[in-house]
Design a protein around this motif. Sequence first.
Motif, mmCIF file in Angstrom:
data_model
loop_
_atom_site.group_PDB
_atom_site.id
_atom_site.type_symbol
_atom_site.label_atom_id
_atom_site.label_comp_id
_atom_site.label_asym_id
_atom_site.label_seq_id
_atom_site.Cartn_x
_atom_site.Cartn_y
_atom_site.Cartn_z
ATOM 1 N N ARG A 1 -20.895 -7.027 20.641
ATOM 2 C CA ARG A 1 -19.813 -8.003 20.708
ATOM 3 C C ARG A 1 -19.548 -8.651 19.361
ATOM 4 N N THR A 2 -20.575 -8.790 18.544
ATOM 5 C CA THR A 2 -20.442 -9.494 17.265
ATOM 6 C C THR A 2 -20.308 -8.553 16.069
ATOM 7 N N HIS A 3 -20.242 -7.225 16.321
ATOM 8 C CA HIS A 3 -20.118 -6.254 15.233
ATOM 9 C C HIS A 3 -18.965 -5.281 15.516
ATOM 10 N N ASP A 4 -17.813 -5.833 15.810
ATOM 11 C CA ASP A 4 -16.592 -5.059 16.013
ATOM 12 C C ASP A 4 -16.765 -3.996 17.096
ATOM 13 N N TYR A 5 -17.494 -4.341 18.132
ATOM 14 C CA TYR A 5 -17.711 -3.457 19.275
ATOM 15 C C TYR A 5 -18.321 -2.119 18.876
ATOM 16 N N ARG A 6 -19.310 -2.217 17.979
ATOM 17 C CA ARG A 6 -20.069 -1.031 17.576
ATOM 18 C C ARG A 6 -21.545 -1.285 17.904
ATOM 19 N N MET B 1 -23.586 -0.723 28.102
ATOM 20 C CA MET B 1 -23.531 -2.184 28.146
ATOM 21 C C MET B 1 -23.927 -2.717 29.522
ATOM 22 N N ALA B 2 -23.527 -2.013 30.578
ATOM 23 C CA ALA B 2 -23.914 -2.441 31.915
ATOM 24 C C ALA B 2 -25.426 -2.335 32.111
ATOM 25 N N LEU B 3 -26.016 -1.227 31.649
ATOM 26 C CA LEU B 3 -27.466 -1.073 31.741
ATOM 27 C C LEU B 3 -28.188 -2.191 31.007
ATOM 28 N N ARG C 1 -9.964 -1.463 26.410
ATOM 29 C CA ARG C 1 -11.238 -0.846 26.804
ATOM 30 C C ARG C 1 -12.399 -1.784 26.530
ATOM 31 N N MET C 2 -12.433 -2.350 25.344
ATOM 32 C CA MET C 2 -13.545 -3.211 24.977
ATOM 33 C C MET C 2 -13.599 -4.463 25.852
ATOM 34 N N LYS C 3 -12.425 -4.986 26.214
ATOM 35 C CA LYS C 3 -12.401 -6.196 27.033
ATOM 36 C C LYS C 3 -12.974 -5.952 28.415
#
Length: 249
Positions: A151-156, A190-192, A230-232
């Motif tokens: 979340r804090t690294h441009d979604y990487r 991310m869910a895991l 997608r990211m949201k």
Amino acid sequence: MTNLVSVITPVHGPSARYLAEAHVSLTEQEMPPGWDWEWIIQEDGETADVRPHVPSDPRISFEQGRQGRAGMARTMALARARGDLVKVLDADDVLTPSALHRDIKVLTEQSGIAWTTSRVLDLLPDGSTVGFEGDPPPGPIAQGAVLERWRTHDYRAQVHPATLCARRDLVTALGGWMALPSSEDTGLLMALNAVSTGWFIEECGLLYRKWPGQSTAQSSHHDDAERRARMKVIEDRAEALSKLSTWHL
């Protein structure tokens, strides 16, 4: 009784030619005693382009279905999984020697670990490989740690979703892969991480093929408006899951 790890692979016509190399990487795996793999290949679509490339092996299950992108193909493949563990393998990628052995060892010997990822090397068209800096330390990945850094690294993410191996019951409980045009594997990662603890394996577990036909090389994958959407939805789902529960092994 043989324990199984279910290797799940979505495939479409352009990537089918790489299935033979993926199969070789599976047949060369050194498995722990009492373990074997099954390979569940699901075509995203119902064409005549893929079946000729599916290797002949009794451990392979191949089916086709309505086209809906890789996320739907992966989740449909999950219905045929018989193993307690589920391993991701894209059709154009290659497992490194003993990758499955390392995944299984962690998930059977380390208490409280629900999933693993490992180091990745890009496999370039000329056969050379390129590594990355910034891998996390080997060992446990705390619940929420991947989500927070992503979340804090441009979604990487600091770990690669193409190397995931996870407990099948947890993957099923989370609904499998997200119904997205791409990044569905990031959504599962991310869910895991939102509900459970993972483990990073420092040995390289995957050669990630770079070629013009891969989905992440297409211009649509980098469309800004779609990427934001997608990211949201990935972030919102993971945050909602983190508030609801912690997975108990």
